[in-house]
Design an enzyme around this catalytic site. Structure first.
Site, PDB file in Angstrom:
ATOM      1  N   HIS A  74       0.838  -1.214   0.000  1.00 18.36           N
ATOM      2  CA  HIS A  74       0.000   0.000   0.000  1.00 18.36           C
ATOM      3  C   HIS A  74       0.869   1.259   0.000  1.00 18.36           C
ATOM      4  O   HIS A  74       0.418   2.333   0.390  1.00 18.36           O
ATOM      5  CB  HIS A  74      -0.944   0.027   1.203  1.00 18.36           C
ATOM      6  CG  HIS A  74      -1.661  -1.265   1.432  1.00 18.36           C
ATOM      7  ND1 HIS A  74      -2.828  -1.601   0.788  1.00 18.36           N
ATOM      8  CD2 HIS A  74      -1.348  -2.327   2.223  1.00 18.36           C
ATOM      9  CE1 HIS A  74      -3.214  -2.802   1.183  1.00 18.36           C
ATOM     10  NE2 HIS A  74      -2.327  -3.267   2.045  1.00 18.36           N
ATOM     11  N   SER A  92      16.258  19.849 -14.907  1.00 11.47           N
ATOM     12  CA  SER A  92      15.215  20.868 -14.916  1.00 11.47           C
ATOM     13  C   SER A  92      15.808  22.176 -15.395  1.00 11.47           C
ATOM     14  O   SER A  92      16.935  22.535 -15.033  1.00 11.47           O
ATOM     15  CB  SER A  92      14.624  21.053 -13.505  1.00 11.47           C
ATOM     16  OG  SER A  92      13.820  22.215 -13.435  1.00 11.47           O
TER      17      SER A  92
END
Length: 485
Positions: free
Chosen positions: A160, A290
């Site tokens: 999970h 970036s």
């Protein structure tokens, strides 16, 4: 459009990035016009050779003329013919006949357009699988080497996406490999299940060929067998309409979509691990992550795989829809759709396999980060071991449980509310109640004691299930791959 006589500016026209930016030259060629129309000519040659061997009045000179012009394709003339005739197959019959005047009368004899169209598609699909399978095997091989190298390295497991029991870096990689081995098996089966459409005529009844051979059914059957063998297939579909069943395309694209799902899952895991700073994909010396944030190391290769895999998974809807609306012996609403989805599926699969190979050849592991994350979570996981050790030392299980409950909640508050490190073990060390096992704490917290049989599973899995399936591809395992973009 460029004016007549002017050189066309290719940068002024849309080009599919699948070809212009990403795909290998081999796969791009497999779906090229040159491969397609060159295969059409070879199929016309196979048909003429087989018809001649079965007694039709076709001369050696006509056969030699066709053989000499298989790749002598005047694409400009073919385009002009198609514009005039509005029929691509007849345009290329005329173009082939133009350079084979002696053979002109027997080119395409008894055949329908789908003789060259569908049979070529099946050849291209087969050849596409032959390009993909070694690439997939190479990816599995690279990941197997990685799994073997890190088979023993403990790592925090997640269920999970929440901290769970420990696994190892190599064992997690084996989850990826197992999915890819299923894909390898599926692609091999889909490739081997392909049959040839063969020589079937306009509605699949072979009526035109039965007429050519004056009602001799055995010669019609032999013609089908001979051409199928010349094209490199062991079997042809026994019954067809004008086309081979479009359910074949579903089976082909379904296994490619399944491969896309596997690669999407693998690369998503790598992206999540990159965020945790545990594992990173390769990052070039001059690569920019970036334009605004110079420090960033974005997992752009894994992101590309996920992006293209998403496209690959959706393409299977095209043949599903197409097969469902093929009325009776065929309708032509399959043609334009198949020109797009079949090529794009193989091109996309080719790209993501090449990219994943590049990723798997340069995966970077950060053991200290992995160890730190284990230290943060392991103390809570070790509570059961601490309780058992205290009981063996003469303690009361319920008393110990309550002590640990209180200390673990205090430690959790430090982590969650104060942003500090997990100090549960320090609290245990400071509590005299646990003095009987203070000397055992290091061994009780050894991460390798929490990974179960993960290292043994890796070794057994690689030896018995992975390495054997790679044997047929062993000669094609060499060489790293560098991405141009």
């Amino acid at each position: 459009m460029a004016a007549p006589g002017e050189e066309e500016d290719v940068m002024a026209r849309y080009r599919s990035p699948l070809v212009s930016r990403y795909a290998s030259a081999e796969m791009a060629y497999n779906f090229s016009e040159r491969k397609k129309f060159g295969t059409w000519r070879r199929l016309w040659l196979y048909l003429a050779q087989a018809e001649k061997s079965l007694g039709l009045p076709i001369t050696d000179e006509q056969i030699r003329e066709m053989e000499a012009n298989l790749d002598n394709i005047d694409f400009k003339m073919a385009a002009e013919e198609e514009k005039k005739l509005r029929h691509d197959v007849m345009a290329h019959v005329h173009t082939f006949a133009h350079c084979c005047p002696k053979a002109a009368a027997i080119i395409h004899l008894g055949a329908t357009s789908c003789y060259v169209g569908d049979n070529t598609d099946l050849i291209v699909l087969r050849d596409g699988f032959d390009l993909l399978l070694p690439k997939l095997a190479r990816v599995i091989s690279r990941l197997a080497d990685f799994a073997e190298k890190y088979a023993d390295m403990p790592a925090l497991g997640f269920t999970h996406y929440q901290p769970a029991q420990l696994t190892t870096v190599g064992k997690r990689c084996c989850l990826w490999i197992q999915d890819l081995c299923m894909d390898l098996q599926n692609l091999e089966r889909a490739r081997d299940d392909l049959r040839f459409r063969g020589v079937k005529g306009t509605t699949g009844t072979q009526a035109s060929f039965l007429q050519l051979f004056e009602g001799d059914h055995s010669k019609v059957e032999e013609l089908d067998r001979l051409v199928t063998a010349k094209a490199g297939f062991k079997r042809a579909y026994m019954v067809t309409g004008q086309t081979y069943s479009r359910k074949v395309d579903i089976g082909v694209l379904a296994v490619l979509a399944s491969l896309g799902a596997s690669i999407h899952k693998i690369c998503t895991d790598i992206r999540l691990l990159a965020n945790l700073k545990e594992i990173e994909e390769p990052f070039e010396k001059d690569q920019i992550g970036s334009s605004a944030m110079p420090y960033k190391r974005n997992p752009m290769r894994s992101e590309r795989c996920c992006s293209l895999a998403r496209h690959l998974m959706t393409l299977v809807m095209d043949p599903l829809q197409t097969a469902s609306v093929q009325w009776f012996e065929r309708t032509l609403d399959d043609s334009a759709n198949r020109r797009v989805c079949l090529a794009e599926a193989f091109l996309t699969a080719d790209i993501i396999l090449s990219t994943l190979q590049n990723i798997s050849e340069g995966l970077v592991v950060y053991p200290k980060v992995i160890e730190r994350r284990i230290r943060q979570e392991l103390p809570f996981m070790a509570t059961e071991n601490i309780i058992m050790a205290m009981v063996k030392a003469g303690g009361n299980r319920q008393d110990c449980h309550e002590k640990i409950r209180v200390l673990s909640q205090q430690a959790a508050a430090v982590v969650k509310q104060e942003g500090g490190d997990n100090d549960f073990i320090a609290r245990v060390r400071a509590d005299s109640y646990f003095s009987p096992i203070h000397k055992q704490l290091e061994s009780l917290l050894d991460p390798s004691s929490f990974t179960g049989r993960a290292p043994q599973q890796v070794a057994k899995f690689l030896k018995e299930e992975v390495r054997p399936v790679l044997i047929p591809y062993q000669s094609k395992m060499g060489g790293k791959i560098e991405l141009t973009l």
